[in-house]
Design an enzyme around this catalytic site. Structure first.
Site, PDB file in Angstrom:
ATOM      1  N   ASP A   1       0.176  -3.328   8.443  1.00 26.63           N
ATOM      2  CA  ASP A   1      -1.171  -3.023   8.899  1.00 26.63           C
ATOM      3  C   ASP A   1      -1.842  -4.359   9.170  1.00 26.63           C
ATOM      4  OD1 ASP A   1      -0.617  -0.394   8.222  1.00 26.63           O
ATOM      5  OD2 ASP A   1      -1.912  -0.328   6.487  1.00 26.63           O
TER       6      ASP A   1
ATOM      7  N   HIS B   1      -4.261  -8.436   6.590  1.00 27.83           N
ATOM      8  CA  HIS B   1      -4.625  -7.130   6.030  1.00 27.83           C
ATOM      9  C   HIS B   1      -5.425  -7.361   4.756  1.00 27.83           C
ATOM     10  CE1 HIS B   1      -4.401  -2.874   5.741  1.00 27.83           C
ATOM     11  NE2 HIS B   1      -3.480  -2.802   4.804  1.00 27.83           N
TER      12      HIS B   1
ATOM     13  N   ASP C   1       0.911   4.125   1.297  1.00 25.31           N
ATOM     14  CA  ASP C   1       1.312   4.868   2.510  1.00 25.31           C
ATOM     15  C   ASP C   1       2.474   4.190   3.241  1.00 25.31           C
ATOM     16  OD1 ASP C   1      -0.660   2.883   3.171  1.00 25.31           O
ATOM     17  OD2 ASP C   1      -1.004   3.823   5.118  1.00 25.31           O
TER      18      ASP C   1
ATOM     19  N   HIS D   1       0.853  -1.196   0.000  1.00 29.56           N
ATOM     20  CA  HIS D   1       0.000   0.000   0.000  1.00 29.56           C
ATOM     21  C   HIS D   1       0.887   1.245   0.000  1.00 29.56           C
ATOM     22  CE1 HIS D   1      -3.919  -2.016   1.634  1.00 29.56           C
ATOM     23  NE2 HIS D   1      -3.877  -1.993   0.315  1.00 29.56           N
TER      24      HIS D   1
HETATM   25 ZN   LIG Z   1      -1.331   1.793   6.029  1.00 34.58          ZN
HETATM   26 ZN   LIG Z   2      -2.409  -1.031   4.254  1.00 34.23          ZN
END
Ligand SMILES: [Zn+2]
Ligand SMILES: [Zn+2]
Length: 301
Positions: A209, A138, A64, A62
């Site tokens: 995450d 996740h 981020d 991802h």
């Molecule tokens: Zn994240």
């Molecule tokens: Zn993520």
């Protein structure tokens, strides 16, 4: 050994929180866990020596957690880096970097080894430490990591060594390693009484995450410091789990159940302008919890 939270926000950067990146500084080496956008700027703002970067561990792809990686790798090419840099992450990471290189947006002039992790377990080790990974829960494949220092030699009694007239140098190193030494005057000195019992290694786990999952507990088992995501508070528990995240209470429960000594909450949703409520929620489960801010440092004694 210390941990620096460089970026502590979730999803997108804000003026208060950059996206995910956490550094571990260990005996002159630096390790980076995730590399969100502008991580290199956060490294410049930090006291870290990023020339000492040994490895980067990307949890998942991802943006981020990843958008800062091409920039960081490119900037290292503008310096004098000659040492090997290792980058670990999930399948797809090689392709992601290959496209950047093929389109000429990224140029790398030092040895780079990209490792796509295929199975949980030990992924990297030296004489002094080991790094393990385990799959988290996740929306896409996601690895969590644990850094574990090997047991350390016992503490050396400097005062007693001076008293006995042991010179500073290789003799002391031999004693620390458990070997008796012969001094210039013919005396033989044994390590007993000069060197304490071996000390357990220090440890750190990184779980972002993820929803609550048993693998996070494995990684965090008995660690000195756990950095765990706490995207939301428990008022959004269902939403958090649906989107593959944890609330602060989940993170603290994981820390408590795993026997982690200290918990650092990170990956905080921008909807929390007063995130102290997340900390209060976590401390009810694990009193030794803290809420990370960008560029905060946590030492692991
Ligand atoms: Zn994240
Ligand atoms: Zn993520």
């Amino acid at each position: 050994m210390r941990v620096l939270t460089l970026g502590t926000g979730a999803g997108r950067p804000t003026l208060q929180r950059h996206t995910s990146a956490t550094a571990l500084e260990y005996e002159g080496e630096t390790f980076l866990f995730d590399c969100g956008e502008a991580t290199q700027l956060q490294l410049i703002r930090s006291p870290l020596k990023w020339g000492k970067l040994t490895a980067v561990f990307i949890g998942h792809l991802h943006g981020d957690h990843l958008y800062g990686l091409p920039g960081l790798l490119g900037t290292l090419s503008l310096g004098e880096r000659q040492d090997l840099l290792r980058v670990f992450g999930p399948a797809g990471l090689k392709e992601y970097l290959r496209v950047h290189q093929e389109t000429k947006s990224l140029w790398i002039n030092y040895p780079l080894e990209v490792v796509e992790i295929e199975a949980p377990g030990l992924i990297f080790e030296t004489e002094r430490y080991q790094v393990f990974c385990a799959p988290l829960s996740h929306l896409i494949p996601c690895w969590g990591y644990a850094f574990r220092e090997r047991p350390r030699p016992g503490a050396f009694d400097e005062a007693k060594a001076r008293e006995l007239g042991i010179p500073e140098g290789p003799e002391r190193m031999d004693l620390v390693r458990g070997r008796a030494v012969k001094l210039a005057d013919g005396r033989v000195v044994a390590p007993e009484g000069l060197v304490g019992p071996p000390r357990p290694g220090r440890s750190f786990a990184y779980c972002l995450d993820t929803r609550p999952c048993p693998e996070a507990l494995q990684l965090a088992c008995g660690v000195d410091l756990l950095v765990h995501e706490a995207t939301f508070g428990s008022e959004y528990r269902e939403e958090a789990h649906q989107w593959g995240h944890s609330c602060a209470e989940d993170a603290a429960r994981a820390a408590r159940e795993a026997g982690a000594k200290r918990l650092i909450l990170t990956h905080i949703s921008q909807r929390y302008t007063e995130p102290q409520i997340l900390l209060r929620e976590a401390r009810r489960e694990h009193p030794d919890s803290e809420l990370a801010e960008d560029l905060q440092s946590f030492s692991v004694p």
